[in-house]
Design a protein around this motif. Sequence first.
Motif, short mmCIF file in Angstrom:
data_model
loop_
_atom_site.label_atom_id
_atom_site.label_comp_id
_atom_site.label_asym_id
_atom_site.label_seq_id
_atom_site.Cartn_x
_atom_site.Cartn_y
_atom_site.Cartn_z
N UNK A 144 34.76 55.43 72.47
CA UNK A 144 34.99 56.88 72.57
C UNK A 144 34.74 57.56 71.24
N UNK A 145 35.13 56.94 70.15
CA UNK A 145 34.89 57.51 68.82
C UNK A 145 33.39 57.59 68.54
N UNK A 146 32.66 56.53 68.87
CA UNK A 146 31.20 56.51 68.68
C UNK A 146 30.56 57.63 69.50
N UNK A 147 30.96 57.78 70.73
CA UNK A 147 30.39 58.81 71.60
C UNK A 147 30.72 60.20 71.08
N UNK A 148 31.91 60.36 70.52
CA UNK A 148 32.31 61.63 69.93
C UNK A 148 31.41 61.97 68.75
N UNK A 149 31.14 60.98 67.89
CA UNK A 149 30.26 61.18 66.75
C UNK A 149 28.84 61.54 67.21
N UNK A 150 28.41 60.92 68.30
CA UNK A 150 27.07 61.22 68.84
C UNK A 150 26.99 62.66 69.33
N UNK A 151 28.01 63.11 70.05
CA UNK A 151 28.01 64.49 70.54
C UNK A 151 28.01 65.48 69.39
N UNK A 152 28.78 65.19 68.35
CA UNK A 152 28.83 66.08 67.19
C UNK A 152 27.47 66.17 66.51
N UNK A 153 26.78 65.04 66.40
CA UNK A 153 25.45 65.03 65.78
C UNK A 153 24.43 65.74 66.66
N UNK A 154 24.55 65.58 67.97
CA UNK A 154 23.61 66.23 68.88
C UNK A 154 23.71 67.75 68.80
N UNK A 155 24.92 68.25 68.54
CA UNK A 155 25.09 69.70 68.39
C UNK A 155 24.35 70.21 67.16
N UNK A 156 24.20 69.37 66.15
CA UNK A 156 23.48 69.75 64.93
C UNK A 156 21.98 69.56 65.07
N UNK A 157 21.57 68.75 66.01
CA UNK A 157 20.17 68.34 66.09
C UNK A 157 19.22 69.53 66.24
N UNK A 158 19.56 70.44 67.14
CA UNK A 158 18.71 71.61 67.33
C UNK A 158 18.67 72.49 66.10
N UNK A 159 19.77 72.59 65.40
CA UNK A 159 19.84 73.39 64.18
C UNK A 159 18.89 72.85 63.13
N UNK A 160 18.83 71.54 62.98
CA UNK A 160 17.95 70.94 61.99
C UNK A 160 16.49 71.10 62.40
N UNK A 161 16.20 70.85 63.67
CA UNK A 161 14.82 70.95 64.15
C UNK A 161 14.30 72.38 64.04
N UNK A 162 15.14 73.37 64.38
CA UNK A 162 14.71 74.77 64.35
C UNK A 162 14.51 75.27 62.92
N UNK A 163 15.27 74.71 61.98
CA UNK A 163 15.22 75.20 60.60
C UNK A 163 14.04 74.64 59.83
N UNK A 164 13.32 73.68 60.42
CA UNK A 164 12.20 73.09 59.70
C UNK A 164 12.65 71.92 58.86
N UNK A 165 12.08 71.78 57.68
CA UNK A 165 12.32 70.60 56.85
C UNK A 165 13.60 70.75 56.06
N UNK A 166 14.57 69.91 56.37
CA UNK A 166 15.76 69.80 55.52
C UNK A 166 15.43 68.81 54.40
N UNK A 167 16.24 68.77 53.37
CA UNK A 167 15.96 67.81 52.29
C UNK A 167 15.90 66.39 52.84
N UNK A 168 14.78 65.70 52.61
CA UNK A 168 14.68 64.32 53.03
C UNK A 168 15.23 63.42 51.95
N UNK A 169 15.48 62.16 52.29
CA UNK A 169 16.07 61.26 51.32
C UNK A 169 15.24 59.99 51.24
N UNK A 170 15.32 59.32 50.11
CA UNK A 170 14.55 58.10 49.93
C UNK A 170 15.03 56.98 50.83
N UNK A 171 16.22 57.13 51.42
CA UNK A 171 16.70 56.05 52.28
C UNK A 171 15.85 55.90 53.51
N UNK A 172 15.14 56.98 53.92
CA UNK A 172 14.30 56.89 55.10
C UNK A 172 13.18 55.88 54.87
N UNK A 173 12.76 55.73 53.62
CA UNK A 173 11.65 54.84 53.32
C UNK A 173 12.05 53.38 53.27
#
Length: 245
Positions: free
Chosen positions: A205-234
């Motif tokens: 339930x905690x994992x699913x809660x964290x997923x829902x919270x992140x999904x609410x932010x997902x559109x905000x990030x996609x609509x805003x364009x490029x947020x600061x990327x991090x070297x961890x992605x590489x």
Amino acid sequence: MVVKQVKHWLVARANAARWRSIQDWAEARGAEFTQTRDGLGFLVEARQAVPGPLRIEWGLSQRSYLPGTELRMRCEVGLHPDLQFMVLCRTLMENLERAVFEAYTDTLKTRVDTDTPEEMRWLVMFPKFNNASSQILRQRYGIVGVTKDLTGAWIEGELGEALVQASQDLLPEGHPFVLMCMRGNIYLRTEMGEADLPKLQGLVRLLECAARAAMRLNGRVADAGAWPTTTSIAFTPSTRPGDVY
């Protein structure tokens, strides 16, 4: 060889009985339950789960900071890759920070390399979020993320309330625990000496809660364009095929 096979069969049979309630719960959710080859752990895969496909593993720990056995989970939600956050037990955070400092000052290294788990790299790379509205959140957990604004938006509200509640019983003070949003998914890892259905359900339930919270932010990030990327992605994750992460 025969003795070894018989011993393996007896262990697997005994554990199957111990985990029967977890198997019944998994199958009631439409998930598949299987034991690991050695019979000492299990895997639950729920491909049609909401908010996303869920993978649960219990078995020997894959992290040095989690002694014995652990529960690890992954919820696949297809998030924007720039959404990168982590909340962990504050005691664990302090221990990992100390380990990173000692390892890389003693050897005169000036960077964190790919052999170090994300949990440790992120403590060096990302800003800490210390302004949670809840005093319990501030006292019991360490919180970091790609930006303080995004991290705050993720942790406040439903997820923060769930973490506060979990601190009362599910995640007692000092209990090793890591919750991460990375590579488009949500991951959870915690020490668990014995596979326990009520605790497993609470952590799902905690994992699913964290997923829902992140999904609410997902559109905000996609609509805003490029947020600061991090070297961890590489970085390439240092896990074995089939691991949760």
